[in-house]
Design an enzyme around this catalytic site. Sequence first.
Site, mmCIF file in Angstrom:
data_model
loop_
_atom_site.group_PDB
_atom_site.id
_atom_site.type_symbol
_atom_site.label_atom_id
_atom_site.label_comp_id
_atom_site.label_asym_id
_atom_site.label_seq_id
_atom_site.Cartn_x
_atom_site.Cartn_y
_atom_site.Cartn_z
ATOM 1 N N LYS A 139 -43.162 47.492 14.788
ATOM 2 C CA LYS A 139 -43.315 47.194 13.365
ATOM 3 C C LYS A 139 -42.337 46.139 12.863
ATOM 4 C CE LYS A 139 -44.411 52.072 12.559
ATOM 5 N NZ LYS A 139 -43.896 53.298 11.948
ATOM 6 N N HIS B 152 -36.808 52.685 7.400
ATOM 7 C CA HIS B 152 -37.166 51.659 6.412
ATOM 8 C C HIS B 152 -36.812 52.073 4.978
ATOM 9 C CE1 HIS B 152 -39.434 48.765 8.864
ATOM 10 N NE2 HIS B 152 -39.889 49.790 9.544
ATOM 11 N N ALA C 281 -41.311 60.552 16.279
ATOM 12 C CA ALA C 281 -40.706 59.224 16.475
ATOM 13 C C ALA C 281 -41.187 58.245 15.406
ATOM 14 C CB ALA C 281 -41.046 58.700 17.867
ATOM 15 N N GLU D 112 -38.974 56.257 12.526
ATOM 16 C CA GLU D 112 -39.027 54.805 12.294
ATOM 17 C C GLU D 112 -39.299 54.508 10.823
ATOM 18 O OE1 GLU D 112 -40.591 51.851 15.103
ATOM 19 O OE2 GLU D 112 -41.314 53.542 16.282
#
Length: 326
Positions: A119, A193, A185, A189
């Site tokens: 990403k 952010h 996971a 992630e």
Amino acid sequence: MALKVGILGFGGLGQAAAKLLSAKQEMQLVVAADKEGFAYDNQGLKATEAISVYQSKGSLGYLDKGILTQNSIAEAIAMAKDVDGYFLALPNLPNTFMASVAKQFIASGWKGVLVDAIKRTSAVEQMIALSPELEAAGITYMSGCGATPGLLTAAAAIAAQSFAEVHKVEINFGVGIANWNAYRATIREDIAHMSGYTVDIAQAMSDAEVEALLEKTNGLIELTNMEHADDIMLERIGICDRDRVTVGGIVDTRNPKKPLSTNMKLTGRTFEGKISTHTFTLGDETSMAANVCGTAFGYLKAGKQFHQRGIYGLMTAAEVMPAFVR
């Protein structure tokens, strides 16, 4: 003949990818790896059996054709020499992890197609920097090939064709999952952010700390102005500067219904001087797994076509059309 494919990483996305492949004629899953081990059978792995063993025992290494090892990726690559391509369904934690996996493939001497669904802009930048090494190694690497970046970035690249100048690309995603444990996971992630969090902080959080955070937010993760590689992918092919691309979304970790419809809006000026917006909206019934895994294997098939023609190095989802896997 069906392409022989592997899956590295067997969390929520890896398991979904295995299920998706079980219904395909053009691809056959022959190797899959997790942190504790891997399984390889050149006649094909059964997704239901692999998922059942992984969920009950914690590793694919417990399968009949499995091997328990702390060096699962390197050993899987070394043993499964006949694999055409891999989907790297791995968490990119830390932010250098995917690049380190690519380097393992380069060092191994294996030649084929690799697909990731990473990403972060900075992660894709690392992959772009590796392009000369990938090319020299005979590897065709498809980066940013999930839903966003991936499916929605490709849609933006197509939508841009109506315009003389692209003013902005806005991507908003909604993800609904019944239980965050199925995608631990991916959720970590996403937490990385959030305002006040980093990749290192998210990686270091215990499951209990994640639970406590989600308790505070009613299970919702709201994300704005994310560091998302759609920007570098669109800039790289000349569609618009990266600062014209914004990505955000809402993840509901307690409800499979999407909190909002995932969409991409591209606004620009036509050659006649008109300002307009194209919108591409994904059906609410398509899950994150369907949109990510379907896209990843579509790009793996496209990557194989390039590889057979001797075209190696790195490409992204914005510059290649995925090929549908029957």
